[in-house]
Design an enzyme around this catalytic site. Structure first.
Site, PDB file in Angstrom:
ATOM      1  N   LYS A 278       0.860  -1.189   0.000  1.00 20.08           N
ATOM      2  CA  LYS A 278       0.000   0.000   0.000  1.00 20.08           C
ATOM      3  C   LYS A 278       0.892   1.233   0.000  1.00 20.08           C
ATOM      4  CE  LYS A 278      -3.141   2.713   2.994  1.00 20.08           C
ATOM      5  NZ  LYS A 278      -3.987   2.733   4.209  1.00 20.08           N
ATOM      6  N   LYS A 290     -10.044  13.146   8.031  1.00 24.94           N
ATOM      7  CA  LYS A 290      -9.535  12.821   9.360  1.00 24.94           C
ATOM      8  C   LYS A 290      -9.453  14.078  10.222  1.00 24.94           C
ATOM      9  CE  LYS A 290      -6.461   9.010   7.926  1.00 24.94           C
ATOM     10  NZ  LYS A 290      -7.063   7.936   8.737  1.00 24.94           N
ATOM     11  N   ASP A 301       1.714   6.572   5.342  1.00 25.44           N
ATOM     12  CA  ASP A 301       0.715   5.590   4.907  1.00 25.44           C
ATOM     13  C   ASP A 301       1.168   4.827   3.655  1.00 25.44           C
ATOM     14  OD1 ASP A 301      -1.661   4.335   5.515  1.00 25.44           O
ATOM     15  OD2 ASP A 301      -2.925   5.764   4.427  1.00 25.44           O
ATOM     16  N   GLU A 362      -9.357   3.658   2.264  1.00 28.61           N
ATOM     17  CA  GLU A 362      -8.878   3.736   0.886  1.00 28.61           C
ATOM     18  C   GLU A 362      -7.808   2.704   0.549  1.00 28.61           C
ATOM     19  OE1 GLU A 362      -7.630   5.400   3.300  1.00 28.61           O
ATOM     20  OE2 GLU A 362      -5.494   5.124   2.946  1.00 28.61           O
ATOM     21  N   ARG A 364      -7.511  -0.460   1.131  1.00 30.90           N
ATOM     22  CA  ARG A 364      -8.019  -1.727   0.597  1.00 30.90           C
ATOM     23  C   ARG A 364      -8.457  -1.587  -0.862  1.00 30.90           C
ATOM     24  NH1 ARG A 364     -12.350  -1.768   5.355  1.00 30.90           N
ATOM     25  NH2 ARG A 364     -10.569  -0.702   6.274  1.00 30.90           N
TER      26      ARG A 364
HETATM   27  N1  BES Z   1      -4.111   4.745   6.902  1.00 32.13           N
HETATM   28  C1  BES Z   1      -5.216   4.515   7.744  1.00 32.13           C
HETATM   29  C2  BES Z   1      -4.911   3.559   8.885  1.00 32.13           C
HETATM   30  C3  BES Z   1      -3.886   4.016   9.901  1.00 32.13           C
HETATM   31  C4  BES Z   1      -4.290   4.554  11.106  1.00 32.13           C
HETATM   32  C5  BES Z   1      -2.528   3.821   9.683  1.00 32.13           C
HETATM   33  C6  BES Z   1      -3.355   4.936  12.047  1.00 32.13           C
HETATM   34  C7  BES Z   1      -1.604   4.201  10.620  1.00 32.13           C
HETATM   35  C8  BES Z   1      -2.011   4.751  11.801  1.00 32.13           C
HETATM   36  C9  BES Z   1      -6.356   3.918   6.918  1.00 32.13           C
HETATM   37  O1  BES Z   1      -6.434   4.353   5.615  1.00 32.13           O
HETATM   38  C10 BES Z   1      -7.628   4.328   7.585  1.00 32.13           C
HETATM   39  O2  BES Z   1      -7.913   5.487   7.609  1.00 32.13           O
HETATM   40  N2  BES Z   1      -8.365   3.356   8.116  1.00 32.13           N
HETATM   41  C11 BES Z   1      -9.582   3.623   8.789  1.00 32.13           C
HETATM   42  C12 BES Z   1     -10.574   2.596   8.330  1.00 32.13           C
HETATM   43  C13 BES Z   1     -11.985   2.915   8.731  1.00 32.13           C
HETATM   44  C14 BES Z   1     -12.477   4.151   8.016  1.00 32.13           C
HETATM   45  C15 BES Z   1     -12.870   1.736   8.399  1.00 32.13           C
HETATM   46  C16 BES Z   1      -9.303   3.491  10.285  1.00 32.13           C
HETATM   47  O3  BES Z   1      -8.473   2.691  10.686  1.00 32.13           O
HETATM   48  O4  BES Z   1      -9.914   4.244  11.038  1.00 32.13           O
HETATM   49 ZN    ZN Z   2      -4.695   4.936   4.746  1.00 34.12          ZN
HETATM   50 MN    MN Z   3      -7.526   6.126   5.390  1.00 30.83          MN
END
Ligand code: BES
Ligand code: ZN
Ligand code: MN
Length: 512
Positions: A278, A290, A301, A362, A364
């Site tokens: 990714k 966010k 990321d 995003e 996935r």
């Molecule tokens: N890149 C983030 C996940 C992440 C969070 C990586 C903290 C490193 C540190 C990912 O794209 C994301 O935002 N995931 C969401 C998924 C949710 C919207 C289902 C998450 O983990 O909140």
């Molecule tokens: Zn992400």
């Molecule tokens: Mn994200």
């Protein structure tokens, strides 16, 4: 590479922060640090004593008493060098006893010792473990730890402290009984260290510098090592039908890219193995934006993609006898007038449709198309993907283990074993139809999140819908790839996690 000249040829005269060399035992030169190893009896090895004078053990015993130094594994005692010793400082490193000694991680020991060496100085390590022959492999592992610990990312600091070499020693001479054997063992470790440094550099770079096309250019530099690199631009991605990936990038002025790297180190008829990363060069969350707090961390990321590039570097630099494919999906997730909306439905390359219910899920979407493409075009023996995929994996496992999901027990166990060997640990998480159901959608074949509960698992279920019968493993590295706590061998925000793990996996099982 900026900051760290690459030198994958394993030369002991490396252009890193620290100049490392292997030499025969020798009377240490004037000045600098001398490092000796002791067990719980706090007695040094005979040749160390022979070189440094008979009073050495007595000096160590007295100092150890005063400092309550017990010779435990990775404990380090720093002394002003006693009279009669030409060095400035004497550094005593503990190897532990019994079980602890048997399990000693020489790489971690190298890191722990490196931390205590004089900044900018010259250290002489008398590499001999009391009571046993210290192997060339141990010496090379120790050197790897020294080097990994010394890494600094300071290319954006205009006021460098040039007198202290960023806190690391300038030169480390490791005195061994068989320097030629140690140098041979070092060669492959040097290649791996360069791969880890490359991954760390990429993760640490700011997102205005490392946008998708710039990242792709960095990956293209692997062609110097004989890696075949293909960069797919948006036109090519459209043609392939990667609409899940393109949807994520459509809100950014920085165009998306996919990079395919191929290292052919085995015969042509050997099936390749594949690594998928990714590479979200910045994740704002998109329209499902966010919160501001710590959003700057989302430059990391792309740690999965960075690991894949670092691994390909390591495999090529050490000329691994394997056919390996590295594939990375590079996008920037931004809110914008053209950005993807919650409610949008996209058709992935596989033909399956996806309802976007949260634009922040995003990663996935990016992986779905890259996994499908790799499986479809290259028919790999297995695929391992790495992704900073979910915050939920931090809740479940913290920063000590990456989450491991797999459709194949053998592959999962091999990865877990490589984790135990390298210290890059993984913990297996479940996959099951009951979880898969949670991402069914009212309007499309699936939706891109399954809600808060089991968030890392439903993310993995989503990926699995883009894998047919290929053995596959998914590593959720949101807790380990970036912003993880410092360790003996890593002080950098971007850890380069996974390069050593997957290099070990390849070395243990997939080289002809
Ligand atoms: N890149 C983030 C996940 C992440 C969070 C990586 C903290 C490193 C540190 C990912 O794209 C994301 O935002 N995931 C969401 C998924 C949710 C919207 C289902 C998450 O983990 O909140
Ligand atoms: Zn992400
Ligand atoms: Mn994200």
């Amino acid at each position: 590479m900026p900051g760290h000249a690459q030198n994958g040829n394993g030369d002991d005269d490396m252009a890193h922060n620290v100049k490392l060399e292997f030499k025969p035992y020798d009377k240490p030169a004037e000045g600098g640090d001398v490092v000796v190893f002791v067990g719980a009896d706090r007695k040094s090895a005979p040749s160390a004593a022979g070189l440094l004078g008979a009073e050495l053990d007595e000096t160590i015993a007295r100092a150890a008493e005063l400092e309550r130094f017990k010779g435990k594994a990775k404990s380090v005692l720093v002394l002003i060098a006693p009279g009669g010793l030409a060095a400035d400082r004497l550094i005593v490193a503990g190897l532990g006893e019994g079980e602890e000694r048997a399990r000693l991680d020489w790489t971690a020991l190298g890191g722990a010792v490196c931390a205590r060496l004089s900044a900018g100085g010259h250290a002489h390590v008398l590499f001999e473990a009391p009571g046993e022959a210290a192997s060339a492999e141990n010496a090379a592992d120790f050197a790897l730890g020294v080097l990994l610990r010394s890494y600094r990312f300071d290319r954006y600091k205009t006021k460098k402290k040039d007198d202290d070499n960023g806190g690391a020693p300038a030169r480390v001479t490791i005195h061994v009984s068989d320097p030629a054997a140690a140098k041979r063992a070092w060669k492959s470790r040097a290649a791996v260290a360069d791969g880890v440094f490359l991954a760390r550099d990429l993760v640490n770079e700011p997102p205005n510098v490392l946008y998708p096309a710039a990242f792709a250019e960095r990956a293209a530099e692997l062609s110097r090592l004989g890696v075949d690199v293909e960069i797919l631009d948006e036109k090519a991605l459209k043609k392939l039908g990667m609409r899940a990936l393109l949807g994520v990038g459509q809100g950014s002025h920085n165009e998306s890219r996919v990079v395919i790297m191929r290292w052919n180190g085995a015969r042509d008829d050997v099936k390749p193995i594949a690594f998928v990363g990714k590479g979200v060069t910045f994740d704002t969350g998109g329209i499902s934006i966010k919160p501001a707090q710590n959003m700057e961390d989302m430059k990391g990321d792309m740690a999965g993609a960075a690991c894949v590039v670092g691994l390909m570097h390591a495999l090529a630099a050490r000329k691994a006898k394997v056919n390996a494919i590295g594939a990375i999906g590079l996008v920037e997730n931004m809110p914008d007038g053209r950005a993807q909306r919650p409610g949008d439905i996209v058709t992935s390359m596989s033909g399956q449709t996806i309802e976007i219910v949260n634009t922040d899920a995003e990663g996935r979407l990016v992986l779905a198309d890259v996994l499908w493409h790799v499986q479809d075009k290259y028919g790999p023996a297995f695929m391992v993907d790495l992704a900073t995929l979910t915050g939920a994996i931090l809740v479940a496992l913290g920063t000590e283990h990456a989450g491991l999901f797999s459709n194949n027990d053998e592959l999962a166990e091999r990865i877990a074993a490589a984790g135990r060997a390298t210290g890059e640990k993984v913990w297996r998480m479940p996959l099951a139809p009951e979880y898969d159901k949670l991402i069914d959608s009212k309007f499309a074949d699936m939706k891109n999140t399954g809600g808060r509960n089991g968030g890392s698992i439903t993310a993995a279920q989503f990926l699995q819908r883009f894998v047919n019968n290929t053995p596959w493993a998914h590593l959720d590295i949101a807790g380990t790839g970036m912003s993880s706590p410092s360790s003996d061998i890593n002080q950098s925000w971007g850890s380069g996690w996974g390069v050593r793990l997957l290099d070990q996996l390849v070395k243990d099982h997939y080289e002809s």
